[in-house]
Scaffold this motif. Structure first.
Motif, mmCIF file in Angstrom:
data_model
loop_
_atom_site.group_PDB
_atom_site.id
_atom_site.type_symbol
_atom_site.label_atom_id
_atom_site.label_comp_id
_atom_site.label_asym_id
_atom_site.label_seq_id
_atom_site.Cartn_x
_atom_site.Cartn_y
_atom_site.Cartn_z
ATOM 1 N N ARG A 100 0.851 -1.198 0.000
ATOM 2 C CA ARG A 100 0.000 0.000 0.000
ATOM 3 C C ARG A 100 0.881 1.239 0.000
ATOM 4 N NH1 ARG A 100 -4.785 1.177 4.425
ATOM 5 N NH2 ARG A 100 -5.392 3.264 3.643
ATOM 6 N N TRP A 106 -8.320 5.337 -3.428
ATOM 7 C CA TRP A 106 -9.247 4.254 -3.109
ATOM 8 C C TRP A 106 -10.595 4.817 -2.684
ATOM 9 C CZ3 TRP A 106 -10.649 3.485 2.164
ATOM 10 C CH2 TRP A 106 -9.925 4.257 3.088
ATOM 11 N N PRO A 108 -13.929 4.165 -0.456
ATOM 12 C CA PRO A 108 -14.421 3.362 0.683
ATOM 13 C C PRO A 108 -15.602 2.478 0.278
ATOM 14 C CG PRO A 108 -14.076 5.651 1.321
ATOM 15 C CD PRO A 108 -13.946 5.605 -0.176
ATOM 16 N N ARG A 129 -7.938 -1.432 13.389
ATOM 17 C CA ARG A 129 -8.868 -0.781 12.486
ATOM 18 C C ARG A 129 -8.425 -1.040 11.049
ATOM 19 N NH1 ARG A 129 -12.745 3.083 12.639
ATOM 20 N NH2 ARG A 129 -12.973 4.397 10.776
ATOM 21 N N ASN A 131 -9.186 -0.907 6.723
ATOM 22 C CA ASN A 131 -9.821 -0.087 5.688
ATOM 23 C C ASN A 131 -10.435 -1.017 4.642
ATOM 24 O OD1 ASN A 131 -7.021 1.860 6.253
ATOM 25 N ND2 ASN A 131 -9.055 2.715 6.546
ATOM 26 N N ALA A 133 -12.411 -1.160 1.019
ATOM 27 C CA ALA A 133 -12.599 -0.311 -0.168
ATOM 28 C C ALA A 133 -13.262 -1.126 -1.281
ATOM 29 C CB ALA A 133 -11.267 0.252 -0.640
ATOM 30 N N TRP A 154 -2.440 -4.075 0.884
ATOM 31 C CA TRP A 154 -3.821 -4.275 0.431
ATOM 32 C C TRP A 154 -4.056 -5.763 0.194
ATOM 33 C CZ3 TRP A 154 -7.335 -0.749 0.909
ATOM 34 C CH2 TRP A 154 -7.064 0.611 0.718
#
Length: 465
Positions: A100, A106, A108, A129, A131, A133, A154
């Protein structure tokens, strides 16, 4: 110009829907379908919630496992073997791992109840947490941003892993369950409605004087058999009462008419005063007429319905009543109207109406009665109308005129009668499948409409009621 057919079609559609909504079968069917639909909807909703919970839990576990395995594999593999490891993940599991970068563009992931709960579940399992996308650098998919130590990566997965829709098998099963519910509702409604429909038909026949129809006393539930047995006993008892009443009235009529005939003969031979003789004979004829009315009211024979030309019938009745010098009859000769009725019974009905008008509806200031006979046609029924030009009837007494022995003398004249004329008319017309409508005519006088089933071969011209 021809009338616009659209309002007529809408009116017929509303009438048809009204008839359907008023039928017990359709009301029962709709209620059962509504109940089953609510039950199925509640079941599908509970199933969907349960399946959603299971699907979120399963998908979160898979994503967590993939991220954990990827971390372990990359952390514990030699640097020169990492590219081969990533290629193997793509080839075997269709899992892509990309470093990444700070300049990645990106989008969401769309936030729904499902994706929100999924992200929260995965984050809670990994204690970090993440992410999520829908696309990264223009490439769509299920992208998950995570870290291995301090390096961001990613993880790209197939979007079908978070499919929220119900399975195809469950959808097909739901459709089949709905169809079976509709079929079951139709069968149950028919089972409930059939005995009531048979009872309604039998009741209508009894009302028309036909006591021969018997309900089935051997099939169905015990409650239905009890009702059918009770109805059959009631019909037989009514038939016996009707036969005894007819026999009794016939005997009374015969026993009374014999001395009446002798009284008339003795009056004609032995009473010297001509006026007194005429008065006695008039009293005897009136008594005989009253006996005839009682016999006519008591008659319960089922009419034989056939095509009756109403204008032609009115012409014949007028010819028969020409002997009454105090009755003037005008007939609408421009309207053709044919009904399904018993011709002999209709002659009696029309004669009773004209006799009633002659007795009670003398035209103001004249010593005669003027009567207009007309005809109306509309879908499914036809009417013969008899309108006099007398003083009319108070509005509150209109509904009482067909009640046996009621006479509205105060509103019309003080002529004597039995009060059975309009009662006989209503009973006779009802036996022929028709109805009687009474109202005060505009401009004065009583208007009687006798509605009868319309002859199907009659022309389809419509007239407003």
């Amino acid at each position: 110009m021809p009338a616009n057919p659209a309002p007529q079609r809408e009116s017929r559609a509303r009438q048809f829907l009204g008839q359907l909504s008023g039928r017990l079968y359709w009301r029962t069917f709709v209620l059962i379908v509504a109940l089953l639909s609510v039950s199925l909807a509640a079941w599908f909703q509970s199933f969907r919630v349960q399946q959603t919970d299971q699907q979120i839990e399963q998908t979160a576990r898979q994503i967590t496992s993939l991220i954990d395995l990827t971390r372990i594999a990359l952390v514990h593999s030699a640097p020169q073997a990492r590219n081969a490891l990533l290629d193997e993940l793509v080839r075997r599991e269709d899992i892509y791992i990309y470093p990444r970068r700070a300049d990645d563009r990106w989008t969401p992931m769309e936030r729904t109840e499902f994706t929100r709960r999924l992200a929260a579940s995965v984050g809670a399992r990994l204690h970090e947490r993440l992410n999520f996308a829908d696309s990264v650098n223009g490439e769509s998919g299920l992208w998950i941003g995570f870290r291995i130590d301090t390096d961001p990566y990613w993880l790209l997965l197939d979007p079908s892993r978070i499919d929220e829709s119900l399975g195809e098998t469950w959808v097909i099963g739901g459709v089949l369950a709905t169809l079976l519910a509709l079929i079951g509702a139709a069968v149950i409604a028919g089972f409930v409605n059939r005995p009531l429909r048979d009872l309604s038909v039998a009741t209508a026949r009894v009302r028309e004087g036909d006591f021969s129809h018997q309900l089935d006393e051997t099939s169905g539930t015990e409650e239905i058999r009890d009702v059918n047995r009770g109805f059959n006993r009631m019909a037989r008892a009514l038939q016996e009462i009707e036969q005894e009443r007819t026999l009794m009235l016939a005997g009374i009529s015969h026993d009374i008419r014999t001395p009446l005939a002798r009284l008339r003969l003795e009056a004609e031979l032995s009473v010297p005063d001509e006026q007194a003789r005429r008065d006695i004979i008039d009293d005897i004829e009136q008594t005989d007429s009253i006996i005839n009315k009682f016999m006519e009211y008591a008659r319960s024979a089922s009419p034989v319905r056939q095509r009756v030309d109403l204008p032609e019938l009115a012409q014949r009745v007028r010819s028969d009543l020409d002997k009454w010098g105090d009755l003037r009859i005008r007939i609408d000769e421009t309207t053709a109207a044919s009904a399904l009725a018993d011709e002999l019974e209709m002659r009696r009905v029309l004669t009773n109406l004209l006799e009633n008008a002659r007795r009670y509806a003398r035209s103001p200031g004249q010593d005669l009665t003027q009567v207009d006979i007309g005809f109306l046609r509309r879908t499914g029924e036809v009417a013969i109308t008899v309108r006099d030009h007398g003083p009319g009837v108070p509005q509150e007494q209109l509904a009482l005129l067909t009640r046996p022995f009621f006479r509205g003398d105060a509103a019309r004249t003080s002529a004597k009668g039995t009060g059975l004329g309009l009662s006989i008319v209503e009973r006779t017309v009802a036996r022929m499948g028709g109805r009687v409508e009474l109202l005060n005519a505009p401009g004065g006088g009583l208007l009687v409409r006798v509605w009868l089933p319309r002859d199907p071969t009659d022309l389809p011209t419509l007239q407003p009621a």
